[in-house]
Motif scaffolding. Structure first.
Motif, PDB file in Angstrom:
ATOM      1  N   THR B  95      42.922  41.106  48.158  1.00 55.37           N
ATOM      2  CA  THR B  95      41.731  41.603  48.823  1.00 55.37           C
ATOM      3  C   THR B  95      41.258  40.620  49.891  1.00 55.37           C
ATOM      4  O   THR B  95      40.952  40.974  51.018  1.00 55.37           O
ATOM      5  N   MET B 129      32.060  41.996  45.923  1.00 54.13           N
ATOM      6  CA  MET B 129      33.447  42.132  45.457  1.00 54.13           C
ATOM      7  C   MET B 129      34.088  40.780  45.141  1.00 54.13           C
ATOM      8  O   MET B 129      35.324  40.657  45.146  1.00 54.13           O
ATOM      9  N   ARG B 132      37.014  40.530  42.790  1.00 53.63           N
ATOM     10  CA  ARG B 132      38.253  41.230  43.122  1.00 53.63           C
ATOM     11  C   ARG B 132      39.107  40.470  44.134  1.00 53.63           C
ATOM     12  O   ARG B 132      40.163  40.954  44.530  1.00 53.63           O
ATOM     13  N   LEU B 140      42.902  48.032  43.478  1.00 52.29           N
ATOM     14  CA  LEU B 140      41.478  48.374  43.537  1.00 52.29           C
ATOM     15  C   LEU B 140      41.260  49.864  43.273  1.00 52.29           C
ATOM     16  O   LEU B 140      42.161  50.672  43.460  1.00 52.29           O
ATOM     17  N   GLU B 144      36.291  50.842  45.603  1.00 51.20           N
ATOM     18  CA  GLU B 144      36.467  49.446  46.031  1.00 51.20           C
ATOM     19  C   GLU B 144      37.287  49.374  47.314  1.00 51.20           C
ATOM     20  O   GLU B 144      37.026  48.552  48.194  1.00 51.20           O
TER      21      GLU B 144
END
Lengths: 424, 247, 294, 311
Positions: B95, B129, B132, B140, B144
């Motif tokens: 991410t 987030m 993550r 995800l 997300e």
């Protein structure tokens, strides 16, 4: 980022371990790869070469190898090579080269440095021979070529490279000579495969025929990947050609002969490179093969004899054609020798004869002998010019006549007269 | 922060007129809603602004600069970024790496990896987030991934952001949270927003002005209140409901 | 100066060559158009079809036209085997083909092509072989046209038009068409996507192998393990020219290529004619990415 | 993650290259020439890795750049007597120029279309060279540059070292991140500002440059250039097989792939078995279907600690 702390000691250790592993692995493999094989036992002479057993030239390569094996076997069982009154057997040290030029340098370096080959034979084809030549030159080892006939190899000034077969440029001469003597006003079409050998042969034929006063009304090459020559044949026909010369390797000859029927053209005289001498040519074409001619370096039906040698004042060396053909069938499991087998075997006899005449294994002496050697074997005459290029070996013209391949020209070795026109 | 305008933008796809001379204007710092039934040309207009498609005629202006002939990546570098309707994360990257691509290649051209990762972390925590950030983007959830789209658009340093259906498919609770989050981000990072939705809820709450498209043509423009009472709009949406019954 | 007769004859031969190319490429077209993956080993299956015809000729005395039928039947099994070993894992349960699946297929069939052509060298040796079948020629004014090639031309047109009718007029054909447009739509018409995709693949292989057999009529001597190296790229160019999935595109692409290659030879060396034919692909991809057929 | 610092693998590869530096002095020529070939294939593998490994654009026709490099050296040495090292530089330059020209057109095509367009360009190139008498036409060019193992060795060694360093340079920083984004989703990459077309062209140019240099070395070591052998699609296939087996896009994959593909092939020659390509083909099928990341990629995915080590 995310440099998850690998402790400096861990890292250093890892590097050291990796380095040690690499050194050990590298050293071990290098040791095994370079391990010299046993020196040749007394009483043998070791001949090294690579040959195409896989890849593009696998068919020619296999035939050549069988020829060499046959020649070696005959030599060893007929007294070997006599040097200083002592008999030496010949052993062959060979590997596959997959028909790839990139394999030649490592293989030939290995043959010389690790295997201690005393003499070299070139690989099959001009491209592979060109790659091997600098190694023969570097290590001062004699290399005889049996399947690389591009003329430009002999323009490079190599001192250790000798040619046994006829150069590509002379292939179609014998056909043109016969036409000149019998049908000098024929118009010619030359259609040939676009590979090195065929192009050399065809372009030389075009120049030679023009010099002989022939009119070449159509000429064209095609890439070897293409299996369709109908447009060329149609064009040649409509250009008013009487005779068709050209071809290339086996497939090309077959293709031309077959597609002639497809476009409905019947030339008066056909002479095709390479393919015609193969028995399968006749099997696959049937009646269409009848009266097709082709040049050949050598045929098992050709009549080179010791009497002929004697009449020319030359030495004869090696087996008779019949002896060779018979032994070849034993060695190869029942096959008939092709001219590839013939030229490869001829090369072995040239080497043996040269060593025996020099009465020494010394490169310089053998080289001196090779430069001036002039003798005849079952493969024909051998003599090279100062560049190492074969000049004395002559091609023969063969023709299929009612299912049998006959040597038809030159008259000295011919079995019978050529028949003309094709399709009669 | 310049004004974004489209001037009589038309687009034809193999004989079909997808946009018919649409003119809209997004002044600096404002929020414009763009609504219309499925197939009304909203996404096409957005793609033209973002440089993913070229208009058949008309122009797209950013301040005094004409941008409709520029490739998408050049438009990003001028400060216009778009989210994808169906999220398109770089699936094999984490991410945080996803966001840092945008940081490095966007308008701000931050070359230093460490700085770009820090900036990515900042944006991800702004969007809630943090947890993550080291997961591969492919793992995800859809919501997300939509946030990641927004994070990437912000990360480019854009001052004009084109939001393609970011509020679709949310439950009413989620929608309320999202709207709050959006306002919060707007407070911290100033930008003008063009919000495209085919459901009206979020748009009416957030946008100062709304443009309505139907079959490629602009049929209404005004404040949210004006638009919902516009006859043409009601007809368009009723027709839409009869044919298509939206979920 | 090039004689008009030569050009005319090149044109006719080009049309016949084009039809041969078309039938060789048609199987690839079907698979590419429907299942949306490209079989890089296409040429090796042509080779397999050609060897099939060769062995049927040697051991059964079949002529290539008869062998094409047998090859076509074998091709069904080969196609199913191929689908379930190479494509099923990638396609199962997918709604559309991703670039990733496309690339996996590209690379795995590339490996397959290496594997098959080199295994063929071991199995069949590298020798060129041919089928000795020549039904003669037919005189057409000042030209003589080979009958064998004429038969193949007719068969090629027949196979391609049959596939058009099959896709348009039959239930299963419609299911295949639906699959090619939208995988989920297949279920809407009540068909199992896997069954439809595997059937399309099997049909594609059937046509490919039959095409390999028919090709042997045109290249009387050219059966060899590496023959795919020429006919696969030619097939790719044809399918792109015609547009993947457009059944008549095979014919149009094939004819374009055949005529270009043969007629150009009246003016430039053969090699250059082939070079031009190959490079035709580039402008088509640039300016008509959907193929030359509308 | 890949924005990490230089890891153990980097120093391991560097150590290996340094060790290789002394090899020609420590072993007979017969070893050096095998390593020259190995490095030649390694150079090819790294070259195709720039485009196919890093972006996923499968360049089936990559041999075209090798051919251009080979002819650059062949023609310049044959006609102008140019020093072969300059010939290698010329090959690299022409490889770059042609890659930029070809890439400008073909990199617009995606997926299969790109792959096929490169194949037809390679085939067309062969057919054009056959008709160029200036390049020897179908007869090719036969050279006599002699047996020069030291020059061959250090030239190809230098090429590989360059490729490794550039691969690391690209993979580590901003470039690498952008390129991974392109490989993952080209349109999405564009929409966050990645100059996709320029980056792809840059990588294609690099890969053409190194393939050209490799091709020039090929002509040099084999003392000739012959159209069918030089433009043989087999080279493309071998390069591809090497990076697929070794692991696409990584810095370690290409050399690993070259070692596991070339050394057995060479060994098989001396025992005269023609099965190497069958085995390689089979390996490619299995890897493509079951472990698409190749050896290095799979090891990395399987084990976090290895991942750290293999960066």
């Amino acid at each position: 980022m995310l440099k998850r702390r690998v402790g400096i000691t861990t890292k250093t250790t890892a590097i050291i371990v990796a380095a040690i592993i690499l050194v050990v692995a590298g050293g071990t493999s290098a040791y095994y790869l370079t391990l010299p094989t046993k020196p040749p036992p007394g009483g043998t002479v070791k001949v090294g070469f690579s040959i195409s057993l896989t890849g593009n030239f696998n068919v020619e390569g296999a035939a050549s190898l069988n020829g060499m094996k046959t020649a070696t076997q005959w030599l060893n069982s007929n007294g070997g090579i006599i040097v200083n009154g002592k008999s030496y057997n010949m052993t062959l040290d060979y590997t596959d080269d997959a028909s790839q030029t990139s394999n030649i340098v490592p293989l030939y370096t290995k043959l010389v440095q690790q295997d201690n080959a005393q003499f070299l034979l070139a690989p099959y084809s001009s491209g592979l021979t060109a790659a091997a030549a600098p190694i023969a030159e570097q290590f001062g080892t004699i290399m005889l070529s049996h399947g690389g006939s591009a003329d430009s190899i002999w323009r490079q000034g190599y001192k250790n490279v000798f040619e046994v077969l006829s150069p590509a440029s002379t292939y179609l001469r014998v056909a043109i000579d016969w036409l000149k003597a019998n049908h000098p006003s024929d118009k010619l079409a030359v259609i040939y495969a676009g590979d090195s050998f065929s192009t050399t042969a065809a372009l030389a034929a075009i120049n030679y025929s023009k010099a002989q006063g022939f009119q070449v009304v159509y000429q064209s090459s095609y890439p070897t990947t293409v299996n369709d020559v109908t447009p060329q044949l149609t064009a040649a026909k409509s250009a008013g050609a009487d005779d068709l010369l050209g071809g290339g390797h086996f497939n090309d000859g077959l293709l031309l002969a077959k597609q002639l029927a497809q476009v409905g053209w019947t030339p008066k005289f056909i002479s095709l490179l390479v393919a015609v001498t193969e028995p399968t040519f006749q099997q696959q074409l049937g009646t269409a093969a009848n009266l097709v001619t082709g040049p050949s370096q050598w045929e098992h039906t050709v009549a080179y004899t010791s009497d002929q040698a004697k009449s020319l004042g030359l030495d004869w060396f090696g087996p008779t054609v019949a002896q060779f053909t018979q032994l070849y069938q034993q060695v190869s499991g029942g096959k008939t020798p092709t001219y590839h087998s013939g030229e490869a075997a001829g090369t072995i006899f040239v080497l043996a004869k040269a060593i025996q005449s020099a009465n020494s294994f010394d490169t310089t002496s053998v080289k001196r002998v090779l430069s001036s050697l002039n003798f005849m074997s079952f493969f024909g005459q051998f003599q090279v010019d100062q560049t190492g290029k074969q000049t004395a070996h002559s091609m023969v013209l063969v023709q299929w006549q009612n299912g049998v391949l006959k040597v038809v020209y030159p008259t000295t070795v011919a079995e019978t007269q050529p028949q003309y026109p094709y399709g009669a | 922060m310049p004004t974004l305008r489209t001037e009589a933008v038309s687009k034809e796809f193999g004989g079909v007129q997808a946009l018919k001379g649409v003119t809209i204007s997004l002044p600096a710092g404002s929020t414009l809603g763009l609504i219309g039934p499925n197939g009304s040309g909203k996404t096409t207009l957005l793609n033209i602004i973002a440089g993913l498609e070229k208009p058949t005629s008309g122009a797209v202006m950013l301040g005094e600069t004409r941008i409709d002939h520029l490739p998408a990546n050049a438009i990003v570098k001028l400060g216009v970024a778009k989210t994808h309707q169906i999220p398109r994360p770089f699936a094999e990257m984490t991410t945080r790496e996803n966001v840092s691509v945008a940081v490095m290649y966007g308008r701000r051209r931050i070359k230093d990896t460490k700085r770009s990762l820090n900036e990515a972390d900042r944006l991800l925590s702004l969007l809630g987030m943090d947890a993550r950030r080291d997961l591969p983007a492919s793992s995800l959830t859809v919501q997300e991934k939509k946030r990641l789209e927004l994070a990437r658009a912000l990360a480019t340093g854009a001052d004009v952001i084109l939001l393609d259906e970011v509020f679709a498919g949310l439950s009413s609770d989620e929608l309320r949270d999202s709207i709050q989050l959006f306002r919060k981000i707007r407070g911290e990072v100033g930008f003008s927003a063009l919000i495209v939705e085919h459901v009206m809820g979020a748009v009416l709450t957030l946008a100062e002005r709304v443009v309505v498209l139907e079959e490629g043509a602009k049929i209404a423009e005004g404040t949210p209140d004006e638009v919902v009472h516009n006859e043409a709009v009601i007809r368009a949406y009723l027709g839409f409901e009869e044919n298509d019954s939206p979920g | 100066m090039v004689a008009l007769a030569v050009i005319l004859s090149d044109l006719l031969f080009g049309i016949m060559l084009g039809c041969v190319f078309a039938v060789v490429a048609h199987g690839l077209n079907l698979i590419w158009g429907v299942v949306k993956v490209v079989n890089i080993a296409h040429g090796e299956f042509i080779m397999l079809g050609a060897y099939g015809a060769y062995f049927l000729n040697v051991f059964g005395g079949f002529n290539p036209l008869l062998s094409a039928v047998v090859d076509g039947a074998l091709g069904i099994f080969v196609g199913y085997a191929f689908y379930f070993s190479f494509l099923h894992r990638e396609l199962r349960g997918k709604e559309r083909i991703t670039l990733r699946s496309e690339m996996v297929t590209l690379v795995s069939t590339f490996g397959l092509s290496l594997f098959m052509s080199n295994l063929a060298v071991v199995a069949f040796t590298g020798d060129f072989v041919g089928i000795n079948w020549s039904p003669g020629t037919v005189a057409l004014g000042f030209l003589e046209l080979p009958l064998g090639a004429l038969y193949v031309t007719i068969l090629a047109v027949l196979i391609i038009s049959t596939s058009v009718v099959f896709l348009d007029r039959t239930y299963i054909g419609n299911a295949i068409k639906a699959y090619s447009q939208d995988i989920t739509a297949t279920q809407l018409v009540g068909a199992n996507p896997t069954k439809v995709a595997s059937l399309a693949t099997a049909l594609g292989f059937s046509i490919t192998m039959a095409g390999g057999a028919l090709l042997t009529v045109w290249i009387p001597t050219g059966i060899n393990p590496y023959m795919g190296a020429l006919y696969a790229p030619i097939s790719f160019v044809i399918v792109v020219l015609g547009g993947p999935g457009k059944m008549l595109g095979s014919l149009l692409g094939g004819l374009t290529l055949g005529v270009v290659i043969d007629v150009l030879q009246a003016f430039v060396p053969v090699s250059l004619a082939y070079a031009v034919a190959f490079l035709l692909l580039i402008p088509v991809l640039l300016f008509r990415p959907e193929g030359i057929v509308k | 993650m890949r924005i990490a610092g230089l890891g153990v693998t980097f120093f391991g590869l560097l150590a290996l290259m340094l060790l290789l530096l002394i090899l020609p002095f420590a072993f007979p020529f017969s070893t050096s020439v095998i390593v020259i070939n190995l490095l030649f294939y390694t150079a090819l593998a790294y070259s195709i890795n720039f485009i196919t490994g890093m972006t996923g654009y499968v360049s089936f026709g990559h041999v075209v750049f090798l051919g251009i490099g080979a002819y650059a050296l062949g023609a310049s040495a044959d006609v102008y007597g140019l020093d072969p090292v300059l010939g290698v530089l010329l090959g690299a330059a022409l490889g770059l120029v042609f890659a930029l020209m070809i890439g400008l057109v073909t990199l617009r095509f995606r997926g299969v279309y790109f792959a096929i367009s490169t194949v037809v360009i390679a085939l067309a190139a062969l057919n054009i060279v056959l008709e160029l008498p200036q390049l020897g036409g179908s007869q090719g060019i036969i050279l006599n540059l002699g047996f020069q193992p030291y020059s061959w060795y250090y030239t190809i060694w230098g090429i590989v070292l360059f490729e490794m360093l550039i691969t690391y340079y690209i993979n580590r920083g901003k470039l690498g991140l952008g390129i991974r984004a392109i490989k993952s989703d080209e349109d999405a990459a564009r929409s966050v500002g990645v100059n996709v077309s320029a980056l792809k062209l840059y990588l294609f140019g690099l890969s053409g440059l190194f393939a050209g240099a490799g091709g020039a070395v090929f002509a040099w070591t084999t003392s000739g250039v012959f159209p069918y052998e030089t433009f043989s699609l087999n080279f493309s296939l071998q390069m591809l097989a090497m990076i697929i087996i070794g692991g696409v896009g990584t810095a370690l994959g290409p050399i690993l792939g070259a070692v596991v593909v070339y050394l057995p092939s060479y060994y098989f020659l001396t025992v005269a078995i023609g099965t190497q390509l069958i085995i390689i083909g089979f390996a490619v099928v299995v890897i493509a279907l079951f472990i698409p990341e190749g050896i290095v990629g799979t090891l990395k995915r399987r084990s976090a600690s290895l991942r750290e080590l293999l960066e």
